[in-house]
Write an enzyme that holds these catalytic residues in place. Structure first.
Site, PDB file in Angstrom:
ATOM      1  N   HIS A  43     -10.584  -6.464  12.129  1.00 14.62           N
ATOM      2  CA  HIS A  43      -9.320  -7.185  11.909  1.00 14.62           C
ATOM      3  C   HIS A  43      -9.482  -8.576  12.510  1.00 14.62           C
ATOM      4  O   HIS A  43      -8.996  -8.839  13.613  1.00 14.62           O
ATOM      5  CB  HIS A  43      -8.187  -6.405  12.597  1.00 14.62           C
ATOM      6  CG  HIS A  43      -6.810  -6.859  12.242  1.00 14.62           C
ATOM      7  ND1 HIS A  43      -5.761  -5.999  12.085  1.00 14.62           N
ATOM      8  CD2 HIS A  43      -6.304  -8.093  12.013  1.00 14.62           C
ATOM      9  CE1 HIS A  43      -4.665  -6.669  11.772  1.00 14.62           C
ATOM     10  NE2 HIS A  43      -4.973  -7.952  11.733  1.00 14.62           N
ATOM     11  N   GLU A  70      -9.294  -6.001   7.500  1.00 20.68           N
ATOM     12  CA  GLU A  70      -7.843  -6.044   7.434  1.00 20.68           C
ATOM     13  C   GLU A  70      -7.354  -7.321   8.103  1.00 20.68           C
ATOM     14  O   GLU A  70      -8.014  -7.859   9.000  1.00 20.68           O
ATOM     15  CB  GLU A  70      -7.235  -4.809   8.108  1.00 20.68           C
ATOM     16  CG  GLU A  70      -7.620  -4.669   9.557  1.00 20.68           C
ATOM     17  CD  GLU A  70      -7.046  -3.448  10.248  1.00 20.68           C
ATOM     18  OE1 GLU A  70      -6.918  -2.394   9.606  1.00 20.68           O
ATOM     19  OE2 GLU A  70      -6.745  -3.554  11.442  1.00 20.68           O
ATOM     20  N   HIS A 190      -2.795   3.394  12.603  1.00 29.51           N
ATOM     21  CA  HIS A 190      -2.060   2.874  13.756  1.00 29.51           C
ATOM     22  C   HIS A 190      -1.622   4.008  14.661  1.00 29.51           C
ATOM     23  O   HIS A 190      -0.843   4.860  14.270  1.00 29.51           O
ATOM     24  CB  HIS A 190      -0.842   2.024  13.375  1.00 29.51           C
ATOM     25  CG  HIS A 190      -0.791   0.770  14.198  1.00 29.51           C
ATOM     26  ND1 HIS A 190      -0.516   0.782  15.545  1.00 29.51           N
ATOM     27  CD2 HIS A 190      -1.086  -0.503  13.891  1.00 29.51           C
ATOM     28  CE1 HIS A 190      -0.604  -0.440  16.009  1.00 29.51           C
ATOM     29  NE2 HIS A 190      -0.971  -1.250  15.037  1.00 29.51           N
TER      30      HIS A 190
HETATM   31  N1  PXP Z   1      -4.487  -0.245  10.564  1.00 27.15           N
HETATM   32  C1  PXP Z   1      -4.029  -1.508  10.731  1.00 27.15           C
HETATM   33  C2  PXP Z   1      -3.510  -2.243   9.557  1.00 27.15           C
HETATM   34  C3  PXP Z   1      -4.092  -2.124  11.990  1.00 27.15           C
HETATM   35  O1  PXP Z   1      -3.659  -3.382  12.147  1.00 27.15           O
HETATM   36  C4  PXP Z   1      -4.638  -1.406  13.077  1.00 27.15           C
HETATM   37  C5  PXP Z   1      -4.752  -2.077  14.415  1.00 27.15           C
HETATM   38  O2  PXP Z   1      -5.675  -3.113  14.345  1.00 27.15           O
HETATM   39  C6  PXP Z   1      -5.083  -0.099  12.848  1.00 27.15           C
HETATM   40  C7  PXP Z   1      -4.990   0.462  11.577  1.00 27.15           C
HETATM   41  C8  PXP Z   1      -5.677   0.734  13.927  1.00 27.15           C
HETATM   42  O3  PXP Z   1      -4.705   1.028  14.887  1.00 27.15           O
HETATM   43  P1  PXP Z   1      -5.119   1.680  16.279  1.00 27.15           P
HETATM   44  O4  PXP Z   1      -5.961   0.674  16.996  1.00 27.15           O
HETATM   45  O5  PXP Z   1      -3.812   1.962  16.952  1.00 27.15           O
HETATM   46  O6  PXP Z   1      -5.906   2.923  15.956  1.00 27.15           O
END
Ligand code: PXP
Length: 237
Positions: A43, A70, A190
């Site tokens: 990301h 992402e 997430h």
């Molecule tokens: N999906 C998206 C769109 C995100 O922004 C994030 C965090 O960067 C995640 C998944 C992964 O989340 P986590 O770090 O809480 O597992």
């Protein structure tokens, strides 16, 4: 089969804390693949506070599993994605200074913007995914953009799960059924963790992919990366 994509932002955060190359983001990504991860997610943010543009270019030719990028579709992000050509791009509506994404898109308000982006990335041969909550109308509008997939924002599930798993999963099952009926693929991410992942997968076994960073990397401090990835994959059987 639900693929596990490991988000390696936290590895880059740790590396950046000292300015050198320890831990080595590329090595960790390749080790995640070796230990069974079916994808790697990054990301990149405008301030490069974790993943840098140079990491994206270093990772791209070496990864052998699915590469998911992402982020918020700023002109810089769009340019980076089109140059790096990952397997998948996930569009996230987060502001540059946000600690982490905390909501899905309003696909109704941003319909035209998203449709144009989906078209741009699809024409470049990159699979598209839009980050959304469980509001059914929002999912219907996501489908109208022509996106290949949506990624469900699972933080509300993770928060409610310890108190009431049935109530926590209910809106996600409903949303996931609609996504399937609209012919889109389904990702989720997430705050997924060893605590809540299995229950989500048991209830929505047609998930294509989960993208997990924070909890997985934190678990690896205690379990080691290999065992941690094995345990996450066990939740997806
Ligand atoms: N999906 C998206 C769109 C995100 O922004 C994030 C965090 O960067 C995640 C998944 C992964 O989340 P986590 O770090 O809480 O597992």
């Amino acid at each position: 089969m639900t693929k596990l994509s490991v988000n390696i932002n936290k590895i880059a955060t740790l590396r950046n804390a000292r300015g050198g190359n320890n831990p080595d983001v590329v090595k960790v990504a390749l080790d995640c693949e070796k230990f069974g991860a079916e994808g790697i997610t990054v990301h990149p943010r405008p301030d490069e506070r974790h993943i840098r543009r140079s990491d994206v270019y270093a990772l791209r030719p070496l990864l052998t599993t699915e590469f998911n990028m992402e982020g918020y579709p700023s002109p810089e992000f769009i340019d980076l994605v089109l140059k790096a050509k990952p397997h998948q791009v996930t569009l996230v509506p987060d502001a540059p200074d946000q600690i982490t994404s905390n909501a899905g898109w309003d696909t109704k308000t941003h319909q035209a913007f998203l449709t144009e982006l989906i078209d741009t990335f699809s024409s470049a041969g990159i699979r598209t995914s839009i980050f959304v909550g469980t509001d059914l109308e929002i999912i219907e509008y996501a489908a109208k953009t022509g996106t290949d997939r949506v990624e469900l924002y699972t933080e509300p599930y993770a928060t409610l799960y310890p108190k009431n798993p049935e109530a926590a999963i209910a809106p996600f099952v409903e949303a996931a059924k609609l996504v399937r009926s609209l012919g889109m693929g389904l990702n989720a991410g997430h705050d997924l963790s060893l605590v809540n992942l299995k229950y989500m997968h048991d209830n929505i076994p047609w998930l294509d992919e989960v993208s997990i960073g924070h909890a997985l990397i934190s678990d690896a401090l205690y379990l080691g990366l290999k065992k941690t990835i094995e345990e996450y994959k066990n939740c997806l059987l």
